[in-house]
Design a protein around this motif. Sequence first.
Motif, PDB file in Angstrom:
ATOM      1  N   MET A  73       0.850  -1.305  -0.224  1.00 27.79           N
ATOM      2  CA  MET A  73       0.060   0.321   0.039  1.00 27.79           C
ATOM      3  C   MET A  73       0.747   1.445   0.325  1.00 27.79           C
ATOM      4  O   MET A  73       1.510   1.824  -0.012  1.00 27.79           O
ATOM      5  N   GLN A  74       0.891   2.686  -0.688  1.00 29.10           N
ATOM      6  CA  GLN A  74       1.358   3.650  -0.967  1.00 29.10           C
ATOM      7  C   GLN A  74       0.942   3.997   0.193  1.00 29.10           C
ATOM      8  O   GLN A  74      -0.005   4.144   1.402  1.00 29.10           O
ATOM      9  N   THR A  75       1.914   4.936   0.824  1.00 27.31           N
ATOM     10  CA  THR A  75       1.702   5.716   2.173  1.00 27.31           C
ATOM     11  C   THR A  75       0.410   6.993   2.451  1.00 27.31           C
ATOM     12  O   THR A  75       0.063   6.633   3.104  1.00 27.31           O
ATOM     13  N   TYR A  76       0.345   7.604   0.564  1.00 31.67           N
ATOM     14  CA  TYR A  76      -0.760   8.044   0.784  1.00 31.67           C
ATOM     15  C   TYR A  76      -2.309   7.248   0.715  1.00 31.67           C
ATOM     16  O   TYR A  76      -3.150   8.093   1.588  1.00 31.67           O
ATOM     17  N   GLU A  77      -2.367   5.995   0.412  1.00 25.90           N
ATOM     18  CA  GLU A  77      -3.225   4.912   1.015  1.00 25.90           C
ATOM     19  C   GLU A  77      -3.713   5.125   2.318  1.00 25.90           C
ATOM     20  O   GLU A  77      -4.696   4.623   2.448  1.00 25.90           O
ATOM     21  N   SER A  78      -2.638   5.093   2.625  1.00 25.84           N
ATOM     22  CA  SER A  78      -3.165   4.945   4.638  1.00 25.84           C
ATOM     23  C   SER A  78      -3.743   5.838   5.189  1.00 25.84           C
ATOM     24  O   SER A  78      -4.504   5.686   5.988  1.00 25.84           O
ATOM     25  N   VAL A  79      -3.305   7.012   4.359  1.00 28.19           N
ATOM     26  CA  VAL A  79      -4.102   8.484   4.985  1.00 28.19           C
ATOM     27  C   VAL A  79      -5.634   8.184   4.402  1.00 28.19           C
ATOM     28  O   VAL A  79      -6.256   8.881   5.164  1.00 28.19           O
ATOM     29  N   LEU A  80      -5.607   7.975   3.530  1.00 26.08           N
ATOM     30  CA  LEU A  80      -6.859   7.625   2.748  1.00 26.08           C
ATOM     31  C   LEU A  80      -7.899   7.178   3.912  1.00 26.08           C
ATOM     32  O   LEU A  80      -8.784   7.197   3.879  1.00 26.08           O
ATOM     33  N   ALA A  81      -6.712   5.567   3.974  1.00 29.65           N
ATOM     34  CA  ALA A  81      -8.072   4.869   4.626  1.00 29.65           C
ATOM     35  C   ALA A  81      -8.313   5.503   5.845  1.00 29.65           C
ATOM     36  O   ALA A  81      -9.170   5.293   6.916  1.00 29.65           O
ATOM     37  N   ARG A  82      -7.332   5.689   6.691  1.00 27.78           N
ATOM     38  CA  ARG A  82      -7.125   6.625   7.868  1.00 27.78           C
ATOM     39  C   ARG A  82      -8.472   7.397   7.910  1.00 27.78           C
ATOM     40  O   ARG A  82      -9.379   7.421   8.834  1.00 27.78           O
ATOM     41  N   VAL A  83      -8.523   8.526   7.337  1.00 27.36           N
ATOM     42  CA  VAL A  83      -9.754   9.518   6.734  1.00 27.36           C
ATOM     43  C   VAL A  83     -11.250   8.770   6.353  1.00 27.36           C
ATOM     44  O   VAL A  83     -11.926   9.140   7.108  1.00 27.36           O
ATOM     45  N   GLU A  84     -10.953   7.597   5.972  1.00 27.53           N
ATOM     46  CA  GLU A  84     -12.108   7.092   5.808  1.00 27.53           C
ATOM     47  C   GLU A  84     -12.791   6.126   7.430  1.00 27.53           C
ATOM     48  O   GLU A  84     -13.810   6.264   7.641  1.00 27.53           O
ATOM     49  N   SER A  85     -11.761   5.696   7.300  1.00 27.74           N
ATOM     50  CA  SER A  85     -12.080   5.161   9.251  1.00 27.74           C
ATOM     51  C   SER A  85     -13.039   6.578   9.497  1.00 27.74           C
ATOM     52  O   SER A  85     -13.446   6.013  11.442  1.00 27.74           O
ATOM     53  N   GLY A  86     -11.872   7.976   9.632  1.00 27.19           N
ATOM     54  CA  GLY A  86     -12.543   8.685  10.408  1.00 27.19           C
ATOM     55  C   GLY A  86     -13.986   9.379  10.513  1.00 27.19           C
ATOM     56  O   GLY A  86     -14.941   9.944  11.554  1.00 27.19           O
TER      57      GLY A  86
ATOM     58  N   ARG B 205     -16.409   6.852   8.685  1.00 24.50           N
ATOM     59  CA  ARG B 205     -17.147   5.856   9.145  1.00 24.50           C
ATOM     60  C   ARG B 205     -17.699   5.638  11.156  1.00 24.50           C
ATOM     61  O   ARG B 205     -18.669   5.641  11.876  1.00 24.50           O
ATOM     62  N   SER B 206     -16.675   6.728  11.960  1.00 26.34           N
ATOM     63  CA  SER B 206     -16.642   7.139  13.199  1.00 26.34           C
ATOM     64  C   SER B 206     -17.577   7.360  13.880  1.00 26.34           C
ATOM     65  O   SER B 206     -18.108   7.903  14.976  1.00 26.34           O
ATOM     66  N   GLY B 207     -17.250   8.768  12.401  1.00 26.35           N
ATOM     67  CA  GLY B 207     -18.026   9.933  12.949  1.00 26.35           C
ATOM     68  C   GLY B 207     -17.263  10.617  13.440  1.00 26.35           C
ATOM     69  O   GLY B 207     -17.668  12.220  13.726  1.00 26.35           O
ATOM     70  N   ARG B 208     -16.321  10.683  14.043  1.00 23.48           N
ATOM     71  CA  ARG B 208     -15.113  12.004  14.435  1.00 23.48           C
ATOM     72  C   ARG B 208     -15.126  12.705  13.162  1.00 23.48           C
ATOM     73  O   ARG B 208     -15.323  14.229  13.479  1.00 23.48           O
ATOM     74  N   TRP B 209     -15.286  12.703  11.608  1.00 22.67           N
ATOM     75  CA  TRP B 209     -15.892  14.066  11.374  1.00 22.67           C
ATOM     76  C   TRP B 209     -16.815  13.722   9.945  1.00 22.67           C
ATOM     77  O   TRP B 209     -17.242  12.980  10.345  1.00 22.67           O
ATOM     78  N   THR B 210     -17.906  14.877  10.035  1.00 20.62           N
ATOM     79  CA  THR B 210     -19.385  14.753   9.097  1.00 20.62           C
ATOM     80  C   THR B 210     -18.744  16.118   8.222  1.00 20.62           C
ATOM     81  O   THR B 210     -17.985  16.678   8.473  1.00 20.62           O
TER      82      THR B 210
END
Length: 249
Positions: A1-14, A16-21
């Motif tokens: 996984m490219q490093t930027y893809e890990s950032v995308l995955a973390r943003v997606e997780s945020g 999904r969890s409702g951290r950001w709306t």
Amino acid sequence: MQTYESVLARVESGLRSGRWTLGDRLPSERALSEEFGVSRASVREALRVLEAMGIIKRSTGSGPDAGAILIDKPAAGLGSAIRLHVASGAMPVRDVVEMRLLIESWSARSVAMRCAAEQLQQAEVVNESNDVAARGVAGCLDAAFEILEQMEDTDIEIEEFQRLDAQLHVELVSLAGNSLFEATMLGLRKAIEEYVAQGVSREPDWPDLARTLRGEHRAILEALGRGDAAEGAHLVENHIEGFYRRALG
């Protein structure tokens, strides 16, 4: 996984969890870099991808409006991807037409049922109030009829007619109330406009084609306004297929 893809995955997780709306501002590049343990360059690349996908809007500078704001406009990403695939030949125009048939015939049925429900509700209100002046047609298609009236101006330029044509079809899908279909239709819009323009450029008798399209659009709206789901869907399918066969078949 490219490093930027890990950032995308973390943003997606945020998300999904409702951290950001929607409407929230993401932390700064520096803050995200520190939190995720990656370089600012990787964060910046991930933000570019999110912007291209229509998930965020970015503003430069250091003021209160600077940074990345979550907006979620799925059609932005869909539109650019679809246009590129059509241009490359990987997604034939016929496939775009078939997608339109699926989305717009379903939408026609849904809009017709909505109009029928509005008319029934309106009739009940009229009966209860016994107010003759209140009788009329449900307003479910007011915006669509306004677009059609502009298209029926015989002095309209071809390019404006085509723009309004696309706008009318998007409006009907929007009225159906399925957000994914609406986003897909918005994403398809540019590809549709391009193949329609190509077909119109080949048409030797534009005035006749314009009359045909006006008549078909009016027949569709009138069927939907009557709440006739089967007829409305049938007319939509004939309209889309008919233009394809005439102009590009």
